[in-house]
Design a protein around this motif. Sequence first.
Motif, PDB file in Angstrom:
ATOM      1  N   HIS A 673       0.817  -1.211   0.000  1.00 39.39           N
ATOM      2  CA  HIS A 673       0.000   0.000   0.000  1.00 39.39           C
ATOM      3  C   HIS A 673       0.849   1.259   0.000  1.00 39.39           C
ATOM      4  O   HIS A 673       0.312   2.356  -0.072  1.00 39.39           O
ATOM      5  N   GLY A 674       2.148   1.112   0.108  1.00 40.48           N
ATOM      6  CA  GLY A 674       3.044   2.259   0.013  1.00 40.48           C
ATOM      7  C   GLY A 674       2.934   3.180   1.202  1.00 40.48           C
ATOM      8  O   GLY A 674       2.667   2.758   2.321  1.00 40.48           O
ATOM      9  N   PRO A 700       6.750   7.874  -4.380  1.00 38.00           N
ATOM     10  CA  PRO A 700       6.193   6.830  -5.251  1.00 38.00           C
ATOM     11  C   PRO A 700       7.259   6.012  -5.969  1.00 38.00           C
ATOM     12  O   PRO A 700       7.018   4.851  -6.322  1.00 38.00           O
ATOM     13  N   ASN A 701       8.436   6.615  -6.200  1.00 40.48           N
ATOM     14  CA  ASN A 701       9.521   5.872  -6.841  1.00 40.48           C
ATOM     15  C   ASN A 701      10.161   4.878  -5.880  1.00 40.48           C
ATOM     16  O   ASN A 701      10.740   3.868  -6.311  1.00 40.48           O
ATOM     17  N   LEU A 702      10.073   5.179  -4.575  1.00 40.42           N
ATOM     18  CA  LEU A 702      10.731   4.345  -3.574  1.00 40.42           C
ATOM     19  C   LEU A 702       9.795   3.287  -3.012  1.00 40.42           C
ATOM     20  O   LEU A 702      10.211   2.158  -2.748  1.00 40.42           O
ATOM     21  N   ILE A 708       0.767  11.023  -2.670  1.00 44.61           N
ATOM     22  CA  ILE A 708       1.424  12.218  -2.149  1.00 44.61           C
ATOM     23  C   ILE A 708       0.548  13.441  -2.386  1.00 44.61           C
ATOM     24  O   ILE A 708      -0.230  13.505  -3.344  1.00 44.61           O
ATOM     25  N   TYR A 709       0.686  14.413  -1.490  1.00 45.11           N
ATOM     26  CA  TYR A 709      -0.066  15.665  -1.578  1.00 45.11           C
ATOM     27  C   TYR A 709       0.880  16.797  -1.194  1.00 45.11           C
ATOM     28  O   TYR A 709       1.489  16.783  -0.112  1.00 45.11           O
ATOM     29  N   TYR A 839      14.163   4.564   2.658  1.00 49.59           N
ATOM     30  CA  TYR A 839      13.017   3.907   2.028  1.00 49.59           C
ATOM     31  C   TYR A 839      13.466   2.805   1.057  1.00 49.59           C
ATOM     32  O   TYR A 839      12.804   1.769   0.942  1.00 49.59           O
ATOM     33  N   GLN A 840      14.572   3.034   0.402  1.00 44.00           N
ATOM     34  CA  GLN A 840      15.092   1.967  -0.468  1.00 44.00           C
ATOM     35  C   GLN A 840      15.441   0.732   0.356  1.00 44.00           C
ATOM     36  O   GLN A 840      15.119  -0.407  -0.024  1.00 44.00           O
ATOM     37  N   ASN A 841      16.096   0.958   1.493  1.00 42.19           N
ATOM     38  CA  ASN A 841      16.453  -0.156   2.370  1.00 42.19           C
ATOM     39  C   ASN A 841      15.201  -0.860   2.905  1.00 42.19           C
ATOM     40  O   ASN A 841      15.148  -2.092   2.995  1.00 42.19           O
TER      41      ASN A 841
END
Length: 877
Positions: A673-674, A700-702, A708-709, A839-841
């Motif tokens: 769900h991000g 959103p890329n990560l 996002i807002y 966030y990548q990790n």
Amino acid sequence: MRQILSGVLVVGMGLVPVTVPLMVQQSWAQTQELQAEWEALVDQAIQQTRIGQYRQAIETWQQVLDLARQLNDRQLEALAMLGIGFNYEQLDQYQKALDYYNQALPIFQEVGDQASVATTLNNIGRVYHAIGQPQKALESYNQALPIRQEVGDRAGVATTFNNIGVVYRAMGQPQKALESYNQALPIHREMGDRAGVASTLNNIGGVYHAIGQPQKALESYNQALPIFQQVGDRAGVATTLNNIGAVYRAMGQPQKALESYNQALPISHEVGDRAGVAITLHNIGAVYNDIGQPQKALESYNQALPILREVGNRAGVAATLNNIGAVYDAIGQPQKALESYNQALPISREVGNRTGVATTLSSIGAVYRAIGQPQKALDYYNQAVTITLEMRQGLQRGNRQSFLGNEPGSVIALTNLLIDQNQPKQAFEWINLYSTAELADYTRLIDAQVSNPQAQKSLDQWNQKNQQLEIFRQQLQENFSEERSRQFREFEAQVNQEAEDISRQYPEVAELLETTPDDLEQLQSSIPDGTVVIQPVLLTNIKDVPNNIAIFILTKDQPITVKKVPVDPDQLDNLITDYREIVQNRYATGFRDRGSELYDLLIRPIEDQIQSFSPSKIAIIATGKLRYIPFETLYNRDTGKFLIETYPINYFTRLSVNSLQLTDIGNSPSLQHGALGLGNPIPEEPYNLPGAEAEIKNLPNLLPRSEIYLGNDATVERFKYHAPRFPVIHLATHGCFQAEGCCLGEKEDCNGVRRIDMEPNTLLFADEPFNIANAARLGMKNTELLVLSACQTALREESDGREIAGIAYLFERAGAKAVMASLWNAEDETTSEIMTQFYQNLNQGMSKGEALRQAKLQQIDRHPFYWSPFILIGNAQ
């Protein structure tokens, strides 16, 4: 050691103007004899009231009442009821006073006597204030005020404003009290009422003294003093001098305090104010004790004591006995100290002075500890701490801050003694309970809510009753009687029982009301495998307690251990302050040297023990100013590594079921769900956060399926609506957690010129600020991580860093498993880099703690300013 301060002089609170217009109405035109009779009776009743013959005055007013009914004169009937009510009020028979006032009120309304309507309402308000019902008191005063304005009673308007100020001050709302007093002051001046001006200035000075603004207090008192002298109010002069002395003592200027008290003393003697004489003697004794002259202190206390007994000031007797005990303890006469303390204890209980009870119990514990009777000491310390923690739950918001700053001594003394008695488990239980109470204090300071509406309603109702109890307690101490003491104890038992009932019915409010510790074995068994929990506690600056840091160590399946490390409290305080300044200044040098000093104090003494557990992570429960230290930056000079290079570090607010909830969002299906990201809601100076906006845009890329807002779209409504849907919430916006508000401009602009209009304890959004007190209403049960990424998030509000843990605690209570915040203003570009790597990790399956650690290690060669402000509070799994 509790000291008496002289009472603040309060302007006459709307006493009944017992005057009757001597007009012969037609209803009694043929009864001249009866008219003469009631006029004489009214004069007699007024005189009896003036000389304190209240019961005789009631009898006389009753005769007036009978005549009024015989004459069928409604206005005279109401006036007689007003007089009877007033005299019952002077006898502390408040219910009878209310009964008569409430009978008089509709009659005055019926005959159109608006001035008397206002007077009656004012008197009703005064009674409600006396019996601890401030909201009803305010309601009555606020009904009286417009009527007095309408009939042109300027003196009555000023009196009512003063009365409203008195209620607000008792409710712990000093700013509202000041507002009311400052509305009364110009009216007194306009009318040439010099005595009213002086009394109101004295009240204003009392508020400023109470809120820690001594210079403003002195300014008001020094304006009041010459006016009292000019109008010949010698009692007012003495009271003001006493108040000035109290301010000077609080400011650490004992000679000036003595000078003021010694001027007040002969005046109180001269006007026959025995109570004032006793209070002044007590205060003189307190100053002599401050400056190390115990014999003179005893001399003054022993002069005050019989007078306090004579005038019936039971609270003053207890306080004086307690102070005498403290002097005997200080000069090495423990048996005499115990004798005085044991006389003070039952009196403090009798008058409902729980602060005095706790202080005396703690003092008795200290004496027993000093004379080598540790078991007796433990018993008394346990009682003192229990009462102290119970008191914290009930204190009014306005009184809480000063209380919290003055009362940790019993807990520290008890903890130290339990450690010396080889009882580390019991010592930690008290520390953990105290830590939880401290966080609940922070929550109540900002009026935090709970999510269940029914629970919130019950909590609000309980808070209102508890506020009544606190005001009733104050009134009892100021004006003791056996009957009022009985009423107080009955009401106290009712309020305490309701707290227990609410706690059982609504578990979500239990932590705010109860002082029962969680089961420690259950908490320990919930510690994640491979985690070592470390809680360093400062045991410093308490009389007869050696200065140490106690470092507690907890794991899942090993007994609690504790290590005491001797420290110099001043040197430690300087070290913490210096290190904090170094690590938050990118240009400062010496962070390794100072960091190694802290490592040697906080980690080196338990280093071998930590290594023996082979931990995969370390969780820190920081207390006091240690909350301002990023522990991952502590430097081991032997290995040449920061602590974070050896272990992942996260933080707990305290040991609790909530903080130990097991989750692992790196492997959780819910991660699909991000994240919810809201940022840079006002992209213009001085609000603009371009780096924070970049963080949000990259989400959103990560983390796929993030929403996002930005800018105008980053609203509170979107935050509330979408928060329950996402496991990760990232707020890149300003947060204000400083009591005085926040300045977001450059340093040269932060002197009030460009202060952003943000209320304390709020997060900035595009439409309106969000008060974090309402966090529990967000429904964050699915929130695994809340990231607060912006300058002035978790910045210093208080000297002990309570707000840092308090913010995380609020969101933890709301359901969030962990909160990431910053200890100081982070640099935009590096913040973005660390968040991106984090966030990548996380997306690769790392735990929260490891993901943050690896992101920081990417920056480890840089100054700690860049990588260390971000701390993870809560569950790191």
